[in-house]
Structure formats: C-alpha cells, structure tokens
Motif scaffolding. Structure first.
Motif: not given
Length: 531
Positions: A4, A8, A11-12, A30, A36, A38-39, A41-42, A45
């Motif tokens: 996962e 992610e 996808n970014s 994590c 998570s 997604s969090d 990877v955010s 960024e």
C-alpha cells in the motif's frame, strides 16, 4: 502494508531507489506514529517541497531527515492540542540524570544579586584550565535549558542531510591545517597604529548642528573635485545649473527629489557651494547605456544643460584616482613623534601578517553558552595568529533569550564574564605575541546603538596593549597592512537604494562586486545619506 505504501508513492509520482530498505523504514514510521500509507506519503510531499528536492526518486539518504520531519510534526500537533504540556526528549532525561536535583535548586527569575554574580564568577574562574599544551573551555552559565545541554560537542556543519564527500569531509576535519596560516607562521608581535580620532567622552549623540552636517557633505564634494582636477584627465569644472550648449564637466552629489527610491524622473545633482551655491539641478540619464547610482553618491557628470533646468548626462565619472594616504611617507620628525607616543615601534620591520577575522553573533540561538566563541579561541590557540579581529555583535540584542528577558544577568555582566574573560585567558595563555581587536555593533545590547559607534569602554589595566577597542567603523594598521572594519551591512542597504541600468548587450553584471566597488570609489564606509 508495504504494498500500500509503494502504491501511494507511485500514485503521487514518486519512485523508490532502494525499494526494500525504504519500504521497511516507512512501515516502521507508520507503526510508530500511527500513520496510514496515504498520510505518510502526504508528509513526504511536504518534506519534499520544504527541502526543494529536484528528483522524484525517494532515496534512502533522505530517510533520516524525513524521520526528523515526522517527529517535529507529531510534537507540534501534541503541543497545539495541549499548550501547557512539555514534550520531554532524551536530552531532558540525560540532563536530569546528570544534574541530579538541579531543578529543586532553581529560583524564580528576579533581579540579579551579588550572590548570583559571585557564584557565576566562581564557575567562570574555573572555566579555563591549562593542561600541558591543552587549551580547554567549559560552560560558565548555571542556567541549563533542555535545548542548551548538548550531548555532542558544538561543531560547524557544512552539509545537511547529505552523505559526506571528500571535500566537506576535509573541511569538517578538526585538525586540518589552514593553508595561509600554515605558510605565514607567527614571527613575533605585530605593530598596531590606530587611525582617526576617538570620540570625546562628553559628546552627545544625535545633537549635530546643521552647519556641521552641511560642511561634512560639502567636504566630500570638494575632495572629489580636487582629485578630479589633479588627475588632469578633465578640464575646469563648471556649474551644472547654468544653461550651456557646450559639453561641460561638473561634480556633485546624487539626490532624490522627495521620498522614496530613485527613478528616472527623481534624480537630482547637488553641486558644491563653491560652484553653484549648493543648488540642485535635475539629472537626465536617458543617453547612458549603463549606470549605477544611489543617493549620497559623489560623481562627476559630463554633459550639457541647454535649458538651465536639466543636465543631460553623456558620461558618469564614478571612479577617481585614490589619493595617497598622508601617513605613508611621514617626515622623520613626525615619525619620531609617533614613536615617542608609543603608537609605533621602530623594531617592527616584518611586513608579513597572520590574522583571523570572525564576525558575531558568537552564540547559538538556543542558549547563551557562547560555544562558537570557545571553538574559535580554541582554533586560534592552535594556529597562534598575530592578530585576532572580532566583529560584533557580542551580546546580540536580537538573540531570543535577550529579547524575552530570560537571562538573570545584566548585559554588561554577560559581556565581561562570557567575552572579556575568555579573551583575557586567551592572550594570557599565548603570551604577548598575540593581539585582539574588538569592533562593536549596533546590535550589541550592552553598548550605544548609534552609528558611527565608539569603541567599548574597557578600562581594565594590564592587557590594554593586547586587547584593542576599535570604533565602528574604524581603521588600523598592523605591520604596514591597513585594515578597515565596519559591522553595518552597508551592501544590504545599498541594494535597497541603488538604481542601475545593465549594458545594452544584455550581459548581466555582478551586482555585489559593483556595490563593493562603490565603497572604494566613494572612500566611505557608509556613503548613503543619514537622517
């Protein structure tokens, strides 16, 4: 979960360099911080944008920096939720174990007392110890904060979150030799001649008469005019406000018509009282392909004034032959008088000079331990230069601890205990072959914040011949090398006031070199007008 996280990142738009290692570390992040994929990877960024990374590939070398970013983000979120909560770290735990019941002995912040001063003095007196050839320093302050207690020795970092290379590894080597100081070894004590007149101890600041200010500006224009005439390149100087169809040469000071910055319609030229009675005339620079002017600049203008209201410039003479210093070839009688006053010793014949120059502030933003100064003196004790020049600020008025009044000592106490005592120990340790020059700054909390600025008023006795207090700005001569010092960032001020036009060929010029060139041609540490 690793799949996962990988999805992610993909996808970014990020690819993984060492995929297995990075995914294993991200999985640990994590789990430890309840994130998570997604969090995570955010957060990456945000870290990617803050670091201004160019590649879209995630490298393992960035994981340590990313971990620190996650820790800070979690800490800030906890503090925002509970403002009165203190987040303890390993430094706090080490401090409590090492210092025992220090917190139980702390007192509330109040007016400094003699008891506190004497206790701090005892700590400072035991600070420097001479063990054979070792010159070591401890921390004099009794005030310890979680961020002030360091586990590692203070060091200058040349790279951040980057693997060491051969170049910066050589720079970080503590015992690396400085090439210049290695070539020019100390050959005894250097000479010292101070140029300029010291300020009268009874003078009052900001009480200048308008007549004195006018005479000072008039003197700059006349001095430039005399040098231009003596160069023999140009003819007789003319009044720029007189109408004339012929080309003429005039000298004056660049002024601005009103408030604000210079522009094409606001440039004025103020000539001397001798040529035009101090009148101002509008200056047109449209014919020039390139120029660089600023308010207060004294220049020569070649052009014509057909109407008597506007001087149309065809050439700006912004360089002038530097006049020879009056003290280079002094008569023998004058030289003997200086020797008699003790300003120069005829035994100094060595023209080589080794020096170290450093500018403040000499402490980090998280404490007032003055660790950079300690490291500097340790470096100087190994290199043994003839001259150590220290430029302020020393007790920085913009330091966070100073601004919020978190120190229990006065500014003078900090200066004498943290600066002067270190310097006295330094010169006593190395002997009378070394000299120290102190130049104040307008940011020094324990000194007059005016410019020009008098030197520090230090009346301590036996080391006055080794520790010299210079004015700001100031000029001195050591071993026939003349040095000018100024702690005001005049280049920054000139950047905000300069008006320039680049050459028509489109080749950009080096702005910093151009601004430094103005200081040499104007022969002034601060050529801008002062209010």
């Amino acid at each position: 979960m690793e799949e996962e996280i990988k999805a992610e990142f993909s996808n970014s738009g990020f690819s993984l360099d060492e995929e297995e290692v990075i995914l294993r570390k991200c999985l640990t992040f994590c789990i430890n911080y309840s994130l998570s994929p997604s969090d995570l990877v955010s957060s990456w960024e945000v870290y990617y944008l803050n670091r201004q990374l160019n590649e879209s590939t995630v490298h393992d070398a960035e994981m340590d920096g990313f971990l620190l970013h996650l820790q800070n983000a979690v800490k800030e979120s906890i503090i925002n939720e509970e403002p009165d909560l203190h987040v303890y770290s390993s430094k706090d735990v080490d401090m409590m174990f090492n210092d025992g019941d220090r917190y139980a002995k702390e007192e509330t912040i109040g007016t400094p007392t003699n008891k506190l001063y004497s206790h701090s003095s005892e700590l400072f007196d035991s600070e420097y110890q001479q063990n054979g050839s070792t010159f070591s320093a401890g921390k004099p302050s009794d005030i310890v904060t979680p961020f002030g207690h360091r586990k590692e020795k203070f060091a200058v970092r040349f790279s951040i979150n980057q693997p060491p290379t051969e170049e910066n590894a050589k720079e970080l080597e503590p015992d690396s030799e400085d090439d210049f100081l290695k070539k020019v070894e100390s050959r005894g004590r250097c000479s010292m001649i101070l140029h300029g007149v010291k300020l009268d101890p009874n003078c009052r600041y900001m009480c200048d008469r308008i007549e004195d200010r006018f005479n000072a500006l008039e003197g700059r224009i006349k001095s430039y005019s005399r040098a231009l005439i003596l160069s023999g390149v140009h003819g007789e100087l003319m009044d720029p406000s007189v109408a004339s169809q012929k080309s003429m040469v005039s000298v004056g000071m660049i002024c601005c018509d009103g408030e604000g910055h210079l522009n094409d319609n606001s440039i004025l030229l103020q000539s001397s009282d001798e040529h035009s009675g101090g009148q101002r005339v509008r200056l047109d620079l449209q014919r020039l392909s390139q120029f660089s002017v600023f308010p207060g600049q004294v220049v020569g203008i070649e052009g014509n004034n057909p109407s008597g209201h506007c001087l149309i410039a065809s050439k700006i003479i912004d360089s002038n032959p530097l006049s020879a210093s009056a003290d280079i070839n002094l008569p023998s009688a004058k030289r003997q008088a200086l020797d008699k006053e003790g300003q120069i010793d005829p035994s100094f014949s060595d023209k080589e000079l080794s020096m170290i120059i450093a500018a403040g502030p000499f402490t980090t933003t998280d404490n007032l331990f003055f660790e950079p100064l300690t490291e500097l003196l340790s470096y100087a004790s190994r290199k043994i230069p003839q001259l150590l020049i220290l430029l302020g600020p020393f007790v920085d008025s913009e330091h966070p601890e100073i601004r919020r009044g978190a120190t229990e000592r006065s500014f003078n106490e900090i200066f004498h205990m943290e600066i002067l005592r270190k310097l006295r120990d330094y010169v006593e340790y190395l002997g009378d072959t070394v000299r120290v020059v102190l130049v104040p700054s307008i940011r020094d909390a324990n000194h007059d914040f005016v410019f020009p600025q008098p030197g520090f008023d230090i009346r301590s006795s036996d080391l006055n011949d080794q520790i010299t207090n210079l004015t700001n700005p100031g000029i001195f001569e050591a071993n026939q090398v003349k040095v000018g010092c100024c702690t005001v960032d005049i280049l920054k001020h000139l950047c905000g006031e300069e008006m320039s036009r680049n050459p028509s060929d489109g080749i950009p010029s080096d702005r910093m070199s151009r601004l430094a060139y103005h200081l040499l041609t104007q022969q002034s540490f601060y050529p801008l007008p002062t209010s």
